[in-house]
Design a protein around this motif. Structure first.
Motif, PDB file in Angstrom:
ATOM      1  N   GLY A   1       2.969  -6.773  -2.488  1.00 48.95           N
ATOM      2  CA  GLY A   1       1.924  -7.184  -3.439  1.00 48.95           C
ATOM      3  C   GLY A   1       2.147  -6.672  -4.855  1.00 48.95           C
ATOM      4  O   GLY A   1       1.936  -7.409  -5.834  1.00 48.95           O
TER       5      GLY A   1
ATOM      6  N   GLY B   1       1.465   1.247  -3.957  1.00 48.51           N
ATOM      7  CA  GLY B   1       0.337   0.534  -4.569  1.00 48.51           C
ATOM      8  C   GLY B   1      -0.987   1.246  -4.332  1.00 48.51           C
ATOM      9  O   GLY B   1      -1.959   1.051  -5.079  1.00 48.51           O
TER      10      GLY B   1
ATOM     11  N   THR C   1       0.862  -1.185   0.000  1.00 48.93           N
ATOM     12  CA  THR C   1       0.000   0.000   0.000  1.00 48.93           C
ATOM     13  C   THR C   1       0.897   1.233   0.000  1.00 48.93           C
ATOM     14  O   THR C   1       0.766   2.135  -0.820  1.00 48.93           O
TER      15      THR C   1
HETATM   16  P1  ADP Z   1      -0.156  -4.262   2.190  1.00 45.19           P
HETATM   17  O1  ADP Z   1       0.694  -3.022   2.241  1.00 45.19           O
HETATM   18  O2  ADP Z   1      -1.569  -3.985   2.614  1.00 45.19           O
HETATM   19  O3  ADP Z   1       0.454  -5.469   2.809  1.00 45.19           O
HETATM   20  P2  ADP Z   1       0.230  -5.673  -0.339  1.00 45.19           P
HETATM   21  O4  ADP Z   1       1.680  -5.922  -0.191  1.00 45.19           O
HETATM   22  O5  ADP Z   1      -0.708  -6.826  -0.331  1.00 45.19           O
HETATM   23  O6  ADP Z   1      -0.303  -4.547   0.638  1.00 45.19           O
HETATM   24  O7  ADP Z   1       0.043  -4.886  -1.740  1.00 45.19           O
HETATM   25  C1  ADP Z   1      -1.219  -4.395  -2.114  1.00 45.19           C
HETATM   26  C2  ADP Z   1      -1.061  -3.110  -2.910  1.00 45.19           C
HETATM   27  O8  ADP Z   1      -0.408  -3.390  -4.138  1.00 45.19           O
HETATM   28  C3  ADP Z   1      -2.395  -2.488  -3.247  1.00 45.19           C
HETATM   29  O9  ADP Z   1      -2.292  -1.105  -3.013  1.00 45.19           O
HETATM   30  C4  ADP Z   1      -2.606  -2.768  -4.732  1.00 45.19           C
HETATM   31  O10 ADP Z   1      -3.214  -1.681  -5.377  1.00 45.19           O
HETATM   32  C5  ADP Z   1      -1.196  -2.966  -5.242  1.00 45.19           C
HETATM   33  N1  ADP Z   1      -1.115  -4.037  -6.251  1.00 45.19           N
HETATM   34  C6  ADP Z   1      -1.404  -5.348  -6.078  1.00 45.19           C
HETATM   35  N2  ADP Z   1      -1.173  -6.038  -7.222  1.00 45.19           N
HETATM   36  C7  ADP Z   1      -0.709  -5.141  -8.121  1.00 45.19           C
HETATM   37  C8  ADP Z   1      -0.269  -5.223  -9.487  1.00 45.19           C
HETATM   38  N3  ADP Z   1      -0.242  -6.395 -10.141  1.00 45.19           N
HETATM   39  N4  ADP Z   1       0.125  -4.084 -10.084  1.00 45.19           N
HETATM   40  C9  ADP Z   1       0.144  -2.917  -9.409  1.00 45.19           C
HETATM   41  N5  ADP Z   1      -0.255  -2.767  -8.137  1.00 45.19           N
HETATM   42  C10 ADP Z   1      -0.681  -3.861  -7.498  1.00 45.19           C
END
Ligand code: ADP
Length: 499
Positions: free
Chosen positions: A410, A309, A266
């Motif tokens: 992610g 993200g 995020t």
């Molecule tokens: P957290 O910080 O909640 O642990 P994650 O590591 O699961 O988050 O990553 C989720 C973030 O990554 C979200 O903000 C999502 O929009 C972004 N995201 C997930 N998959 C993709 C992708 N294939 N391309 C770009 N952004 C992505």
């Protein structure tokens, strides 16, 4: 006969997870459960410490049941956790005296401003490696002592205990027998001297925090104690703990000076190992303890990107340009470039190296030909540019280039993002097979202490690359793109001050 698995308890901000790892660092069972977020006022964030405890134990039991594992199959437990979040509880009954105050909570912002006005910033940062901010535990703890009836008196009398989340979980798992913290978590409290590895008595006095309520600081990989046999049917050794970002650095096997990991979640979090040397930043980055193993302490320098993200999430949820984050890759690849457009996702201001809380988001350089694919591409590129800026600040602070750059989180599933990132920083990126590096780091810390893994080399051997992203862009194009980005950032600075 060695036991089969190491258990990682990953206590995150929104969910509790438990993962069982085998000797090769492969996941054999996973369970996860979300828990309640409590928002009592605007800008305040709390969790119920009993929710944290019960969801964490629930997923641990579930992960074991899924593969029919008993306590005797588990070598040890490692804990990784949301950092800075603050819990105070009664030493005798185990009852929390207030909800956990979460790292995101801004309730002590005014108090922190007061500390800055008193000119305490240099003293606090030279000892703790941190800037004065409500984010860190110290002012949250002080708030609880001041605002919960009788809490200060009871704390002084030795009736109350303080802990960050790993401390709380270890205390509960050992049914009150063990009150410890690991150095990496202690280094996020803003009351721990990262050079002497002791609580800082001047800061404690300044904030009127009784030392008797603080946990004993310990290395991140050492035997803390045994779980109460009732919890898993028999005792399990607890022998690893680290804050989430430090644990990810460990899980990425970034063991030597100059090795860095960047997490695209995020938000974005970049840490570079600075070895036994705590590097003081001139760019507003944080100095933190990466981990302690035996007598050795490793330090890291840390920077974060507020909107990584989350920019894609915003395009999906608020703007509606795409219905799934993963589709951003195909959209970005469907165009050759952004047609000159830049997104600066300064929605909540900009962090390092700009540190401008008044900056606001902008979409710049628009011409009539810009379509939604260009905009999605510009959003992904903004994630890479922000990481580039952070990396430059870090390299300036550490006085040399970063040697290896590993990625997780992610959004690192997005190959376009990583190809562009490699081009912009002009060095290769390494994506591991296991991108669950946070929980893996905690497992490794635990298993190293018990001998499940014999040495750091076992861990380095387990680290397998999924793909290396190598730069292919020419210098001229790179320079032009970066120049455009900095022009765009310049347009967003101070915005909220002027309008
Ligand atoms: P957290 O910080 O909640 O642990 P994650 O590591 O699961 O988050 O990553 C989720 C973030 O990554 C979200 O903000 C999502 O929009 C972004 N995201 C997930 N998959 C993709 C992708 N294939 N391309 C770009 N952004 C992505």
């Amino acid at each position: 006969m060695k036991r089969k698995y190491v258990m990682a308890l990953d206590q995150g901000t929104t969910s509790a997870r438990c993962i069982l790892y085998d000797r090769y660092g492969k996941q054999v069972s996973v369970a996860q459960k979300e828990f309640r977020q409590i928002y009592p006022h605007e800008g305040w964030v709390e969790h119920d410490p009993m929710d944290i405890w019960s969801t964490q134990i629930g997923v641990a039991q579930e992960a074991m049941l899924k593969i029919d594992a008993g306590y005797e199959d588990i070598d040890s437990i490692g804990i990784t956790n949301q950092r800075e979040t603050t819990v105070v509880w009664d030493r005798k009954t185990g009852e929390p005296v207030y909800n956990a105050i979460v790292w995101q909570c801004r309730r002590t912002a005014g108090f922190c401003d007061g500390l800055k006005e008193q000119g305490l910033e240099d003293m606090i940062s030279s000892r703790t490696g941190l800037i004065i901010d409500p984010y860190f535990s110290a002012t949250k703890l002080r708030w609880i002592l001041e605002n919960v009836d009788g809490a200060h008196e009871r704390a002084k009398n030795g009736e109350l205990l303080f802990g960050t989340i790993e401390t709380w979980l270890i205390w509960r798992l050992t049914e009150g027998a063990v009150h410890v913290t690991d150095y990496s978590n202690a280094s996020r409290t803003m009351m721990f001297n990262i050079h002497t590895l002791k609580w800082d008595s001047d800061i404690l006095e300044l904030l009127d925090i009784p030392e008797c309520m603080l946990p004993e600081p310990k290395p991140s990989s050492c035997i803390y104690g045994q779980t109460n046999p009732r919890i898993f049917g028999g005792p399990i050794t607890i022998s690893g703990a680290a804050g989430d970002q430090q644990s990810a650095l460990f899980g990425q096997a970034c063991f030597s000076e100059g090795e860095a990991k960047n997490t695209y979640g995020t938000g974005g979090f970049m840490l570079v190992n600075t070895g036994s040397r705590p590097v003081v930043s001139r760019n507003g980055l944080l100095t933190t303890i990466a981990w302690g193993i035996g007598e050795d302490v490793s330090y890291a320098i840390e920077g974060s990107v507020f909107m990584s993200g989350a920019t894609i999430q915003w395009l999906r949820d608020e703007v509606g340009l795409l219905d799934h984050a993963a589709k951003s890759e195909k959209m970005a690849r469907s165009v050759e470039n952004t047609a000159g457009a830049y997104i600066v996702p300064a929605f909540t201001g900009l962090g390092a190296p700009y540190w401008d809380p008044y900056a606001r988001g902008a979409l710049l350089g628009l011409t009539r030909g810009v379509n939604k694919n260009h905009i999605v591409r510009a959003a992904l590129e903004s994630m890479a540019y922000q990481t580039y800026d952070l990396m430059n600040a870090m390299e300036e602070d550490i006085g040399h280039g970063i040697k290896t750059f590993k990625v997780d989180g992610g959004a690192c599933a997005n190959d376009f993002l990583l190809e562009f990132q490699a081009d912009i920083i002009d060095m290769p990126l390494y994506r591991p097979e296991c991108i669950e590096t946070t929980s893996l780091g905690a497992a490794y810390l635990a298993g190293l202490a018990t001998g499940y893994w014999e040495s750091m080399k076992d861990i380095t051997d387990n680290w397998q690359v999924d793909r290396v992203f190598r730069p292919v862009m020419g210098q001229e194009k790179r320079d032009a793109l970066i120049k455009g980005w900095h022009e765009a950032v310049g347009r967003t600075l101070g915005w909220a001050k002027n309008v």
